[in-house]
Design an enzyme around this catalytic site. Structure first.
Site, PDB file in Angstrom:
ATOM      1  CB  CYS A 253     -11.465  14.065  41.636  1.00  0.00           C
ATOM      2  SG  CYS A 253     -10.167  14.279  42.849  1.00  0.00           S
TER       3      CYS A 253
ATOM      4  NE  ARG B 100     -14.428  17.593  37.562  1.00  0.00           N
ATOM      5  CZ  ARG B 100     -13.476  17.824  38.463  1.00  0.00           C
ATOM      6  NH1 ARG B 100     -12.717  16.838  38.880  1.00  0.00           N
ATOM      7  NH2 ARG B 100     -13.276  19.027  38.939  1.00  0.00           N
ATOM      8  N   PRO B 101     -17.842  18.430  32.091  1.00  0.00           N
ATOM      9  CG  PRO B 101     -19.947  19.363  31.642  1.00  0.00           C
ATOM     10  CD  PRO B 101     -19.217  18.481  32.611  1.00  0.00           C
TER      11      PRO B 101
ATOM     12  CG  ASP C 245     -14.539  20.700  46.739  1.00  0.00           C
ATOM     13  OD1 ASP C 245     -15.042  19.837  45.992  1.00  0.00           O
ATOM     14  OD2 ASP C 245     -13.916  21.686  46.305  1.00  0.00           O
TER      15      ASP C 245
ATOM     16  CE  LYS D  41      -7.398  20.728  45.529  1.00  0.00           C
ATOM     17  NZ  LYS D  41      -7.855  20.709  44.140  1.00  0.00           N
ATOM     18  CG  ASN D  42      -9.664  24.030  44.406  1.00  0.00           C
ATOM     19  OD1 ASN D  42      -8.766  23.298  44.005  1.00  0.00           O
ATOM     20  ND2 ASN D  42     -10.823  23.562  44.850  1.00  0.00           N
TER      21      ASN D  42
ATOM     22  NE  ARG E 201      -4.983  15.523  42.829  1.00  0.00           N
ATOM     23  CZ  ARG E 201      -6.316  15.581  42.724  1.00  0.00           C
ATOM     24  NH1 ARG E 201      -7.035  14.501  42.816  1.00  0.00           N
ATOM     25  NH2 ARG E 201      -6.921  16.726  42.507  1.00  0.00           N
TER      26      ARG E 201
ATOM     27  CG  ASP F 275     -20.686  23.026  28.515  1.00  0.00           C
ATOM     28  OD1 ASP F 275     -20.215  22.435  29.506  1.00  0.00           O
ATOM     29  OD2 ASP F 275     -21.791  23.597  28.534  1.00  0.00           O
ATOM     30  CD  GLN F 276     -21.833  26.997  30.187  1.00  0.00           C
ATOM     31  OE1 GLN F 276     -22.070  28.209  30.165  1.00  0.00           O
ATOM     32  NE2 GLN F 276     -22.445  26.147  29.375  1.00  0.00           N
TER      33      GLN F 276
END
Ligand code: EPU
Length: 431
Positions: free
Chosen positions: A117, A122-123, A308, A22-23, A400, A125-126
């Site tokens: 999720c 869950r920033p 995960d 998936k990822n 999902r 910024d990077q």
């Protein structure tokens, strides 16, 4: 509303084929934006998150042909929009890959802040730091991200302050067609990062070092079409491994890369399950009724134990002998499933990122919820290991990310049914 009705307590036996990752798929599909010409992508998992990404591309003007349920031909040569559809972008995390890919191709992207999720903050910024280092201007207003460039993107060296999968891939996408050389330092090393780099390289990119903590990307003028097959899903495989250890029995998990599963294999063996590695499968065996041993788990970026897989392994700790400690090393809040496990009789104390599991001899069936994708898979494992009938609600989270979940489980001997529940309706029992 749909629910799973599960009658658990029996050992499971058989073989299960693992789908594409998936990822990896949710990054490779938007990566097709960078390619001039048709990309044939095979081993795409048929799950809602991925279908969502394909639909977004289609709505933006890509030509999409479904060859079969796991193979698509995507051609973004005539893409006409740099703005993915609002509601769809907002509903999932991986929509942020559209920013890197659109910036890389058109020097412009407008997109909603991503959803997904909830594991605490869950920033991104990077990601932004990376895009800015390549010369993009980023404005975030009213929940929208607007990314532009004055004179295209230019290679640069970017040191990531935290090891992040998303930012590593996103910067790679933006840099592939940038002028000059980009170096990502302190990069994440997950197998799907290597897969995205391999996909891009097979279409003409020049990326070296993916899978290590320094990735070097030499910008190329354009990418050409081609054919690529996505790697097997490490977490789906790990989930079925945990399932075999929870219910007892013997499951051969096929079409996997055993190397990607080493941290999971090691933990299961430490707990007393037997794992046999073959060339492209692993067999997990546990005597029905035998209790596993306690273990401590700390989640870390790859090659550490994957966050995960934390909820699925936690189900095993809930009934292991003695006290186990889990330390979540990636997310601030990944214990929302604990309340659901407690409904099934688990004894767990959470303090910040640490959870202490006092193993009980067995879990009892209950009416429980899938709080998010992996938490949902974990709760199904718990329900399949508990004797009696459980109901699992909010299963859309699970679907999902797990292709043909009910079909694959049923083939292993699990008694699980997806049922439609009319408001106020009665559930039928499964035996
Ligand atoms: N982080 C930052 N700033 C950023 C990005 C991340 O501080 O700009 C922090 C996060 O807050 C977190 C850590 O870095 O503490 C790692 O985040 P990462 O960016 O690696 O996560 P992600 O890319 O948002 C992906 C997977 C997740 C998986 C994590 C970690 C996708 C679509 N999602 O998320 O998968 O948990 O990597 O491996 O690839 C799942 O599949 O169930 C899932 C949640």
């Amino acid at each position: 509303m749909e629910k799973y009705l599960i009658s658990g307590g029996n050992p499971l036996y058989g073989r299960v084929d693992i789908s594409g990752a998936k990822n990896a798929a949710v990054a490779i599909i938007p990566a097709a934006i960078l390619v001039d010409g048709p990309c044939r992508i095979e081993n795409i998992p048929n799950i809602s998150d991925v279908n969502h990404m394909v639909e977004m591309l289609y709505k933006m003007g890509a030509s999409v042909k479904m060859i079969n349920k796991n193979t698509f031909e995507i051609d973004c040569s005539h893409l006409r929009s740099v703005a993915p559809p609002h509601d769809m972008a907002r509903s999932m995390r991986a929509s942020y890959y559209f920013i890197g890919a659109l910036l890389g191709r058109f020097g412009r992207a407008t997109i909603d802040l991503p959803g997904g999720c909830y594991f605490g903050v869950r920033p991104i910024d990077q990601h932004i730091k990376g895009f800015e280092a390549l010369g993009a201007e980023i404005n975030i207003e009213h929940g929208m991200i607007d990314a532009t460039t004055r004179d295209g993107l230019h290679g640069n060296t970017i040191y990531l302050d935290v090891v992040t999968v998303g930012a590593t891939i996103n910067i790679m996408l933006a840099a592939v067609r940038a002028e000059g050389v980009t170096v990502i330092e302190n990069a994440a090393k997950e197998p799907h990062i290597v897969d995205v780099a391999n996909f891009l390289n097979s279409m003409g990119a020049d990326i070296k070092g993916a899978g290590t903590d320094v990735i070097k990307i030499k910008g190329v003028r354009e990418l050409h079409g081609g054919s690529y097959s996505i790697i097997p899903d490490q977490i789906e495989a790990g989930t079925y491994m945990a399932l075999a250890a929870a219910t007892g029995g013997e499951i051969e998990i096929c079409n996997v890369i055993p190397k990607h599963l080493e941290s999971i294999t090691a933990k299961l063996e430490e707990m007393g399950a037997e794992v046999i590695e073959k060339d492209d499968s692993v067999v997990v065996r546990k005597e029905p009724g035998k209790r596993l041993e306690k273990a401590n788990i700390k989640t870390l970026p790859y090659p550490g134990f994957p966050t995960d897989m934390q909820p699925q392994l936690a189900v095993l700790l809930a009934t292991a002998k003695g006290t186990s400690i889990v330390t979540e090393g990636v997310w601030d809040n990944r214990y929302r499933y604990v309340d659901e496990l407690k409904r099934m009789g688990a004894v767990i104390q959470v303090d910040g990122k640490v959870a202490v599991y006092e193993g009980v001899s067995e879990l009892s069936p209950a009416s429980v919820k899938a709080c998010d994708l992996r938490a949902g898979a974990a709760i199904v494992i718990a329900a399949l290991s508990a004797s009696g009938t459980s109901e699992v609600e909010d299963i859309y989270h699970i679907e999902r990310g797990y292709e043909d979940f009910v079909t694959k489980l049923t083939a292993l001997g699990a008694r699980i049914k997806k049922v439609q529940v009319p408001d106020g309706g009665e559930l039928e029992r499964v035996n």
